[in-house]
Design a protein around this motif. Structure first.
Motif, PDB file in Angstrom:
ATOM      1  N   ASP A   6       1.490  23.614  -8.165  1.00 23.08           N
ATOM      2  CA  ASP A   6       0.369  24.664  -8.016  1.00 23.08           C
ATOM      3  C   ASP A   6       1.001  25.633  -6.725  1.00 23.08           C
ATOM      4  N   GLU A   7       1.052  26.770  -6.934  1.00 21.91           N
ATOM      5  CA  GLU A   7       1.652  27.654  -6.023  1.00 21.91           C
ATOM      6  C   GLU A   7       0.663  27.905  -4.999  1.00 21.91           C
ATOM      7  N   TRP A  25      -1.220  24.176  -0.256  1.00 20.32           N
ATOM      8  CA  TRP A  25      -0.837  24.027   1.131  1.00 20.32           C
ATOM      9  C   TRP A  25      -0.069  22.520   1.394  1.00 20.32           C
ATOM     10  N   LEU A  26      -0.744  21.484   0.578  1.00 29.12           N
ATOM     11  CA  LEU A  26      -0.236  19.991   0.803  1.00 29.12           C
ATOM     12  C   LEU A  26       0.090  19.591  -0.501  1.00 29.12           C
ATOM     13  N   VAL A  27       1.158  18.670  -0.447  1.00 29.97           N
ATOM     14  CA  VAL A  27       1.372  17.746  -1.660  1.00 29.97           C
ATOM     15  C   VAL A  27       1.611  16.509  -1.371  1.00 29.97           C
ATOM     16  N   VAL A  28       0.607  15.667  -1.644  1.00 32.39           N
ATOM     17  CA  VAL A  28       0.596  14.242  -1.400  1.00 32.39           C
ATOM     18  C   VAL A  28       1.266  13.505  -2.443  1.00 32.39           C
ATOM     19  N   ALA A  79       9.276  23.222  -1.068  1.00 35.35           N
ATOM     20  CA  ALA A  79      10.327  23.665   0.108  1.00 35.35           C
ATOM     21  C   ALA A  79      10.494  25.118  -0.522  1.00 35.35           C
ATOM     22  N   THR A  80      10.328  25.812  -1.776  1.00 33.80           N
ATOM     23  CA  THR A  80      10.448  27.046  -2.316  1.00 33.80           C
ATOM     24  C   THR A  80       9.166  27.816  -1.988  1.00 33.80           C
ATOM     25  N   HIS A  81       8.339  27.329  -1.877  1.00 32.89           N
ATOM     26  CA  HIS A  81       6.825  28.043  -1.882  1.00 32.89           C
ATOM     27  C   HIS A  81       6.033  27.770  -0.310  1.00 32.89           C
ATOM     28  N   GLY A  82       6.963  26.815   0.503  1.00 30.81           N
ATOM     29  CA  GLY A  82       6.167  26.498   1.723  1.00 30.81           C
ATOM     30  C   GLY A  82       5.119  25.699   1.886  1.00 30.81           C
ATOM     31  N   ALA A  83       5.023  24.819   0.988  1.00 30.73           N
ATOM     32  CA  ALA A  83       3.771  23.696   0.964  1.00 30.73           C
ATOM     33  C   ALA A  83       4.567  22.607   1.791  1.00 30.73           C
ATOM     34  N   GLN A  84       3.417  21.670   2.635  1.00 29.50           N
ATOM     35  CA  GLN A  84       3.872  20.568   3.150  1.00 29.50           C
ATOM     36  C   GLN A  84       3.873  19.532   2.262  1.00 29.50           C
ATOM     37  N   MET A  85       4.698  18.697   2.306  1.00 32.46           N
ATOM     38  CA  MET A  85       4.886  17.414   1.853  1.00 32.46           C
ATOM     39  C   MET A  85       4.562  16.354   2.412  1.00 32.46           C
TER      40      MET A  85
END
Length: 224
Positions: free
Chosen positions: A83-84, A87-90, A113-119
């Motif tokens: 989902d664009e 902010w965070l993907v766990v 990485a493409t959309h600037g979310a934190q992993m």
């Protein structure tokens, strides 16, 4: 005695303030101060050390700032769709991902990485030892890697005392010893058990004692 799965109920939601850091103070501080987005964060350590708690605390901190979070583990049904707005993907329990979920996890890394979310991810093994595909292993170990250590017995006792005080429970040495010698020793399981014991004691209108604990376990296991 076999550990009996007990519901968490209305216990406190995991956050950084109710995590007992022990030897993990540096990791907790790094997560609190994480600037989004940063390179991936990976937590590893044995079951019950608090990895999921810390991931949930990070997610809660970001949600309080208005962020949206995606959460995945080995039980999350496929397909995993990015989902664009996140902010965070766990990704929790990295060592348990099957081949299809490993592929999906790698795709989430690419999209993040493409959309600037934190992993942020966690597993029982360090990245180099994870039984996952090479490209995913590389992504998991690319950024901050923190070993999360379980509490010592003294730390576990102190944590249980603090939680008992918060609940208004008098936890005698006999009850403490019984909890630590008869049940799973990880803090998460013990805190869950303490919460159940608190509710059971209120329902029974009795103080928390070893006989009351035994009665609760017998009833939960169908041997009332």
């Amino acid at each position: 005695m076999k550990q009996i799965p007990l519901p968490i109920g209305v216990d406190a939601e995991p956050d950084f303030d109710n995590f007992v850091a022990g030897d993990n103070a540096a990791a907790v501080d790094a997560l609190r101060r994480l600037v989004i987005p940063s390179p991936p964060v990976y937590l590893w350590g044995p079951a019950g050390a608090g990895k999921t708690h810390l991931l949930a605390a990070l997610a809660r901190q970001l949600r309080a700032e208005g962020a949206r979070v995606g959460w995945f583990d080995a039980e999350t049904p496929l397909p995993w769709e990015f989902d664009e707005g996140w902010w965070l993907v766990v990704i929790d329990g990295a060592e348990r991902l099957d081949a299809e979920r490993q592929h999906a996890a790698f795709a989430l890394f690419v999209e993040s990485a493409t959309h600037g979310a934190q992993m942020a991810a966690a597993g029982r093994l360090p990245p180099v030892d994870l039984p996952v595909r090479d490209d995913l292993r590389t992504r998991l170990g690319w950024g901050q890697v923190h070993a999360i250590k379980p509490l010592t017995e003294a730390g576990t006792r102190a944590a249980l005392r603090r939680e008992a005080d918060r609940r208004g429970i008098f936890l005698s040495d006999d009850v403490m010893d019984y909890l630590l010698t008869r049940f799973a020793r990880d803090l998460g399981s013990l805190m869950t058990l303490l919460g159940q014991l608190d509710r059971f004691s209120l329902a029974e209108r009795r103080a928390v004692t070893v006989p009351l604990l035994k009665k609760m376990i017998n009833e939960e296991s169908g041997h009332a």
